[in-house]
Design an enzyme around this catalytic site. Structure first.
Site, PDB file in Angstrom:
ATOM      1  N   HIS A  63      -7.009   1.106  -6.685  1.00 45.56           N
ATOM      2  CA  HIS A  63      -7.266   0.240  -5.525  1.00 45.56           C
ATOM      3  C   HIS A  63      -7.941  -1.032  -6.029  1.00 45.56           C
ATOM      4  O   HIS A  63      -9.112  -1.288  -5.744  1.00 45.56           O
ATOM      5  CB  HIS A  63      -8.144   0.985  -4.517  1.00 45.56           C
ATOM      6  CG  HIS A  63      -8.192   0.352  -3.158  1.00 45.56           C
ATOM      7  ND1 HIS A  63      -7.434  -0.753  -2.799  1.00 45.56           N
ATOM      8  CD2 HIS A  63      -8.911   0.682  -2.044  1.00 45.56           C
ATOM      9  CE1 HIS A  63      -7.698  -1.070  -1.551  1.00 45.56           C
ATOM     10  NE2 HIS A  63      -8.586  -0.228  -1.072  1.00 45.56           N
ATOM     11  N   CYS A  74     -16.348   1.873   0.145  1.00 48.47           N
ATOM     12  CA  CYS A  74     -15.189   1.008   0.435  1.00 48.47           C
ATOM     13  C   CYS A  74     -14.758   1.077   1.890  1.00 48.47           C
ATOM     14  O   CYS A  74     -14.053   0.197   2.365  1.00 48.47           O
ATOM     15  CB  CYS A  74     -14.033   1.360  -0.489  1.00 48.47           C
ATOM     16  SG  CYS A  74     -13.543   3.095  -0.399  1.00 48.47           S
ATOM     17  N   ASP A  76     -17.011   7.276  -1.765  1.00 44.69           N
ATOM     18  CA  ASP A  76     -15.749   7.123  -1.024  1.00 44.69           C
ATOM     19  C   ASP A  76     -15.450   8.475  -0.376  1.00 44.69           C
ATOM     20  O   ASP A  76     -16.091   9.486  -0.713  1.00 44.69           O
ATOM     21  CB  ASP A  76     -14.638   6.714  -2.017  1.00 44.69           C
ATOM     22  CG  ASP A  76     -13.276   6.498  -1.365  1.00 44.69           C
ATOM     23  OD1 ASP A  76     -13.225   6.330  -0.124  1.00 44.69           O
ATOM     24  OD2 ASP A  76     -12.261   6.498  -2.091  1.00 44.69           O
ATOM     25  N   ARG A 110       0.885  -1.179   0.000  1.00 41.13           N
ATOM     26  CA  ARG A 110       0.000   0.000   0.000  1.00 41.13           C
ATOM     27  C   ARG A 110       0.914   1.217   0.000  1.00 41.13           C
ATOM     28  O   ARG A 110       1.689   1.419   0.938  1.00 41.13           O
ATOM     29  CB  ARG A 110      -0.907  -0.006   1.228  1.00 41.13           C
ATOM     30  CG  ARG A 110      -1.530   1.357   1.476  1.00 41.13           C
ATOM     31  CD  ARG A 110      -2.685   1.312   2.427  1.00 41.13           C
ATOM     32  NE  ARG A 110      -3.840   0.696   1.813  1.00 41.13           N
ATOM     33  CZ  ARG A 110      -5.080   0.762   2.303  1.00 41.13           C
ATOM     34  NH1 ARG A 110      -5.311   1.411   3.415  1.00 41.13           N
ATOM     35  NH2 ARG A 110      -6.076   0.173   1.670  1.00 41.13           N
ATOM     36  N   GLN A 137      -9.880  -3.737  -3.815  1.00 35.78           N
ATOM     37  CA  GLN A 137     -11.193  -3.259  -3.382  1.00 35.78           C
ATOM     38  C   GLN A 137     -12.252  -3.588  -4.426  1.00 35.78           C
ATOM     39  O   GLN A 137     -13.346  -4.071  -4.103  1.00 35.78           O
ATOM     40  CB  GLN A 137     -11.131  -1.744  -3.153  1.00 35.78           C
ATOM     41  CG  GLN A 137     -12.435  -1.137  -2.708  1.00 35.78           C
ATOM     42  CD  GLN A 137     -12.856  -1.598  -1.330  1.00 35.78           C
ATOM     43  OE1 GLN A 137     -12.105  -1.481  -0.378  1.00 35.78           O
ATOM     44  NE2 GLN A 137     -14.060  -2.134  -1.213  1.00 35.78           N
ATOM     45  N   ARG A 153     -13.518  -8.464   0.994  1.00 35.20           N
ATOM     46  CA  ARG A 153     -12.079  -8.231   0.804  1.00 35.20           C
ATOM     47  C   ARG A 153     -11.317  -9.517   1.152  1.00 35.20           C
ATOM     48  O   ARG A 153     -10.367  -9.892   0.479  1.00 35.20           O
ATOM     49  CB  ARG A 153     -11.593  -7.081   1.706  1.00 35.20           C
ATOM     50  CG  ARG A 153     -12.136  -5.708   1.356  1.00 35.20           C
ATOM     51  CD  ARG A 153     -11.606  -5.194   0.042  1.00 35.20           C
ATOM     52  NE  ARG A 153     -10.150  -5.100   0.013  1.00 35.20           N
ATOM     53  CZ  ARG A 153      -9.422  -4.080   0.509  1.00 35.20           C
ATOM     54  NH1 ARG A 153     -10.045  -3.046   1.016  1.00 35.20           N
ATOM     55  NH2 ARG A 153      -8.102  -4.085   0.444  1.00 35.20           N
TER      56      ARG A 153
END
Ligand code: CP
Ligand code: NVA
Length: 308
Positions: free
Chosen positions: A133, A267, A227, A106, A136, A295
């Site tokens: 991402h 998310c 988001d 990340r 996700q 996830r």
């Protein structure tokens, strides 16, 4: 498990073809239904997890996923290896490849995961960069299929900032034939190159990619997604963005414009009262915690395909 994805990296939704996305989602469903059948698939294997930014879901779902697959995960915090400061990305990739079987990172700049993958001899998974991402979106697609039975032909509306999550959704939607409408304030649209590339792919899968500034574009949505307005690394802009984005939220008004059975996605982490209000997030239409759970299953599927 021998997959034709074995040894591949997963840096962007765009990296996987429609068939590869479908294969991963099929495995994710099987893993969710019968986790016990996969509990030795990664026996003796190790995942290194590099974090330049905070995380709840990504860290815990990857680490738990490795345990459940019979393997092991090592968490490397932002201060543990000081990527790019204490040591070059190239050297980190080479050294980690001598120890572990797969790397998840990340990061801030997307070039860092690209660089890791270039120098690593094991698969590299993007656990979020400023640009994409993708893990996700695998989980999101699993969630949408659970709620709607399909992806192709649906209208998914993303409301908010044209950020990493929006980019991955656009690329993913283009691959799977889902229509994607991204609604942002002026000046906060997704990168033009992403819109163009996703539209080009979409023209062959029947997916349309639409960018809008007016919330009326929500009309007829099957899926509503939002988001945070300020992503990790944009904390300095948070106050200004709160003002600019005030109308770009999922609430009772937005829900009236979408289909009555529209699925609500976020998310997480959420800033209740900003991009979504608490009551809307708890409606039966909301799948935000299924998304978070998925996830785990979707990333286990990725690990099985790439490193199994
Ligand atoms: N959605 C997501 O990636 O959550 P974390 O930042 O907690 O990992
Ligand atoms: N766009 C957000 C996603 C968090 C999971 C960020 O990058 O902070």
């Amino acid at each position: 498990m021998s997959s034709h994805l074995k040894g591949r990296s997963f840096l962007a939704m765009f990296d996987f073809s429609s068939e590869e996305i479908a294969a991963t989602l099929k495995t994710a469903r099987e893993i969710k239904e019968k986790p016990g059948e996969f509990n030795t698939v990664l026996q003796g294997k190790t995942l290194a997890m590099i974090f330049q930014k905070p995380s709840l879901r990504t860290r815990v779902s990857f680490e738990t996923g490795m345990t459940q697959l019979g393997g092991h995960a090592i968490y490397l915090s932002p201060t543990d290896i000081s990527l790019g400061k204490r040591e070059t990305t190239e050297d980190i990739a080479i050294v980690l490849s001598r120890y572990v079987d797969v790397i998840m990172a990340r990061v801030f700049g997307h070039d860092i995961v690209v660089d890791l993958a270039k120098h690593a001899t094991v698969p590299v998974i993007n656990g979020l960069s400023d640009f994409e991402h993708p893990c996700q979106i695998m989980a999101d697609f699993q969630t949408i299929i659970e709620r709607k039975g399909r992806l192709d032909g649906l209208k998914c509306c993303y409301i908010g900032d044209g950020n990493n999550v929006a980019h991955s959704l656009m690329f993913g939607a283009a691959r799977v034939g889902m229509n994607m409408t991204v609604i942002t304030p002026k000046g906060y649209e997704p990168l033009e190159a992403v819109t163009k590339q996703a539209s080009d792919v979409g023209s062959s899968t029947g997916s349309t990619i639409t960018i809008a500034n007016d919330l009326s574009a929500v009309e007829g949505a099957d899926v509503l997604y939002t988001d945070v307005w300020a992503s990790m690394g944009q904390e300095d802009e948070a106050a200004e963005r709160k003002h600019v984005f005030a109308a770009y939220r999922i609430d009772a008004e937005t829900m009236k414009r979408a289909k009555s059975d529209a699925t609500i996605l976020h998310c997480l982490p959420a800033h209740y009262g900003d991009e979504i209000d608490y009551d809307t997030s708890r409606l039966p239409n909301s799948a935000i915690f299924d998304q978070a759970e998925n996830r785990l299953h979707a990333q286990k599927a990725l690990l099985v395909h790439l490193a199994g």
